[in-house]
Design an enzyme around this catalytic site. Structure first.
Site, PDB file in Angstrom:
ATOM      1  CG  HIS A 205      49.301  54.794 110.030  1.00 20.60           C
ATOM      2  ND1 HIS A 205      48.761  55.015 111.168  1.00 20.60           N
ATOM      3  CD2 HIS A 205      49.247  55.690 109.332  1.00 20.60           C
ATOM      4  CE1 HIS A 205      47.913  56.046 111.013  1.00 20.60           C
ATOM      5  NE2 HIS A 205      48.114  56.303 109.917  1.00 20.60           N
TER       6      HIS A 205
HETATM    7  C1  UD1 Z   1      46.611  57.903 104.781  1.00 21.05           C
HETATM    8  C2  UD1 Z   1      46.482  59.247 105.554  1.00 21.05           C
HETATM    9  C3  UD1 Z   1      46.769  59.187 107.032  1.00 21.05           C
HETATM   10  C4  UD1 Z   1      45.585  58.351 107.493  1.00 21.05           C
HETATM   11  C5  UD1 Z   1      45.887  57.051 107.021  1.00 21.05           C
HETATM   12  C6  UD1 Z   1      45.023  56.127 107.291  1.00 21.05           C
HETATM   13  C7  UD1 Z   1      47.553  61.047 103.808  1.00 21.05           C
HETATM   14  C8  UD1 Z   1      48.625  61.985 103.705  1.00 21.05           C
HETATM   15  N1  UD1 Z   1      47.343  60.145 104.799  1.00 21.05           N
HETATM   16  O1  UD1 Z   1      47.872  57.329 105.304  1.00 21.05           O
HETATM   17  O2  UD1 Z   1      46.335  60.549 107.226  1.00 21.05           O
HETATM   18  O3  UD1 Z   1      45.779  58.250 108.815  1.00 21.05           O
HETATM   19  O4  UD1 Z   1      45.788  56.979 105.658  1.00 21.05           O
HETATM   20  O5  UD1 Z   1      45.299  54.517 107.174  1.00 21.05           O
HETATM   21  O6  UD1 Z   1      46.656  60.854 103.101  1.00 21.05           O
HETATM   22  N2  UD1 Z   1      49.161  50.779 101.198  1.00 21.05           N
HETATM   23  C9  UD1 Z   1      48.775  49.596 100.818  1.00 21.05           C
HETATM   24  N3  UD1 Z   1      47.191  49.216 100.555  1.00 21.05           N
HETATM   25  C10 UD1 Z   1      46.458  50.112 100.732  1.00 21.05           C
HETATM   26  C11 UD1 Z   1      46.945  51.495 101.204  1.00 21.05           C
HETATM   27  C12 UD1 Z   1      48.136  51.628 101.115  1.00 21.05           C
HETATM   28  O7  UD1 Z   1      49.514  48.792 100.524  1.00 21.05           O
HETATM   29  O8  UD1 Z   1      45.269  49.646 100.538  1.00 21.05           O
HETATM   30  C13 UD1 Z   1      50.523  50.935 101.259  1.00 21.05           C
HETATM   31  C14 UD1 Z   1      51.384  51.467 100.230  1.00 21.05           C
HETATM   32  O9  UD1 Z   1      52.396  50.928 100.168  1.00 21.05           O
HETATM   33  C15 UD1 Z   1      51.508  53.158 100.362  1.00 21.05           C
HETATM   34  C16 UD1 Z   1      51.379  52.829 101.774  1.00 21.05           C
HETATM   35  O10 UD1 Z   1      50.781  51.977 102.363  1.00 21.05           O
HETATM   36  O11 UD1 Z   1      52.469  53.705  99.742  1.00 21.05           O
HETATM   37  C17 UD1 Z   1      51.016  54.418 102.529  1.00 21.05           C
HETATM   38  O12 UD1 Z   1      49.609  54.682 101.760  1.00 21.05           O
HETATM   39  P1  UD1 Z   1      49.183  56.269 101.830  1.00 21.05           P
HETATM   40  O13 UD1 Z   1      47.543  56.214 101.302  1.00 21.05           O
HETATM   41  O14 UD1 Z   1      50.020  56.910 100.797  1.00 21.05           O
HETATM   42  O15 UD1 Z   1      49.149  56.858 103.111  1.00 21.05           O
HETATM   43  P2  UD1 Z   1      48.742  56.128 104.678  1.00 21.05           P
HETATM   44  O16 UD1 Z   1      49.933  55.911 105.495  1.00 21.05           O
HETATM   45  O17 UD1 Z   1      47.772  55.149 104.463  1.00 21.05           O
END
Ligand code: UD1
Length: 358
Positions: A205
């Site tokens: 991811h």
């Molecule tokens: C975040 C953490 C990372 C951790 C990961 C675990 C930061 C910078 N990164 O990354 O260290 O390893 O979580 O999972 O904080 N999204 C959904 N549903 C959700 C959450 C996210 O659809 O419940 C999608 C959204 O489109 C979002 C993307 O996933 O833009 C990324 O989510 P985000 O929370 O920004 O960062 P992670 O990649 O999950």
């Protein structure tokens, strides 16, 4: 005397796992409040962790959701300031290295509220990683640095932070051992169609592996050509980027499914032939379950897993992935660099003042 009030701030999946043993260690000893920033909001990324791990429902939920790093962190900062104005806790406890961690640390330190950072001192020394910015900035803002390993303590000392640091062990080890024993006792079934020892578990991811179509395409190709089925637990970020790049996640050996809840994840990893991941936590979970891991990153914060032979890094040359994944089983080891599963009690003791910073 009034009990001490401790406010935990969490927002993303790995933080819910870390919160579980802390909530249980603080029960009856402190007035423990929980604020959820809403960084992760899907049921499978958030709610199931609270249910399965017996974590009390959050007292505050900011429902911040997704966004660019600056906008997401800024929205959390504004929301958390209001929570802190209302609560004025004795400690704000922040976890790991996500944007939720940094926002909470900055909100608290500006209001002169003591901040403790759990999982302090981890470093990848890779300044492209958002997590690396978050860790370094949080450690330098916090008043109490709760380090999981000796290596983390050394990094903190090198940065002049030894005076605020205390070695408590790794709380993910606490929850992992507890969950492993519970799923064993329940004879939790494996995901459908899989036989013990006959499949790999994979998660991918990180931005550096998913944002670029060529890179992600090559990773999926390599996984597709492995010698056993690959259970790919697809984070929403992976799913949406793969779709945008036109990359099919189900091809060759790869079978992609939604993320698993924590007990099912631990069960699936424990019975697998190996793990291929770019997650921080999963590398360590594989090691603790003594399952060989291959990490698709140029470096790791959990260097002990590599030094002990249970983790191999593959990044620049992805054609090395197959030989790394199918390498002979590493030598058995009794090493316990992440402690014995009692770290949360050490954290509680440090916060409640019975073990101090020297
Ligand atoms: C975040 C953490 C990372 C951790 C990961 C675990 C930061 C910078 N990164 O990354 O260290 O390893 O979580 O999972 O904080 N999204 C959904 N549903 C959700 C959450 C996210 O659809 O419940 C999608 C959204 O489109 C979002 C993307 O996933 O833009 C990324 O989510 P985000 O929370 O920004 O960062 P992670 O990649 O999950």
């Amino acid at each position: 005397m009034e009990p001490m009030q401790i406010l935990s701030v969490v927002g993303a999946r790995p933080q819910f796992v870390k919160l579980a043993p802390i909530a249980s260690a603080l029960r009856g000893k402190a007035d423990h409040l929980i604020a959820h920033t809403g960084q992760h909001y899907d049921e499978l990324m958030s709610d199931v962790f609270f249910q399965d791990l017996g974590i009390p429902a959050p007292d505050f939920n900011l429902a911040v959701g997704s966004g660019t790093h600056g906008r997401q962190t800024g929205a959390m900062l504004a929301g958390l300031e209001e929570v802190l104005e209302q609560t004025r806790p004795d400690w704000v406890l922040v976890y790991g290295d996500t944007n939720s961690t940094l926002a909470a640390a900055v909100a608290a330190v500006k209001m002169h509220i003591p901040v403790a950072h759990l999982e302090a001192g981890l470093r990848s020394f890779n300044r492209r990683m958002p997590e690396e910015h978050n860790r370094v900035l949080t450690d330098h803002a916090a008043d109490l640095l709760l380090a999981p390993t000796e290596v983390a303590m050394k990094h903190l000392a090198t940065e002049g932070l030894a005076g605020r640091s205390v070695l408590v062990g790794d709380v993910m080890t606490d929850v992992l051992y507890r969950t492993r024993d519970a799923v064993q006792a329940k004879h939790e079934p494996l995901p459908e169609g899989l036989a013990a020892g006959q499949y790999y578990v994979s998660t991918i991811h990180r931005p550096d592996n998913t944002n670029d179509a060529d890179r992600l395409g090559e990773i999926v190709d390599q996984l597709a050509s492995l010698d056993k089925p690959v259970l790919l637990l697809a984070h929403p970020r992976l799913r949406s980027l793969a779709e945008g790049h036109g990359i099919a996640l189900n091809q060759g050996a790869v079978k992609s499914i939604c993320p698993l809840a924590y007990p099912q994840l631990i069960n699936a990893v424990q019975h697998s032939a190996g793990v291929v991941t770019d997650s921080g936590g999963l590398q360590k979970e594989a090691f603790l379950l003594r399952v060989p891991c291959t990490t698709v990153r140029p470096e790791t914060e959990w260097v002990e897993t590599v030094e002990l032979g249970w983790n191999v890094l593959v990044s620049a040359d992805l054609s090395e992935l197959k030989s790394a994944v199918t390498r002979p089983t590493p030598s058995a080891t009794n090493a316990a660099p992440y402690g014995s599963g009692q770290a949360a009690h050490q954290v509680a003791a440090a916060l409640l003042g019975s073990i101090g910073i020297h």
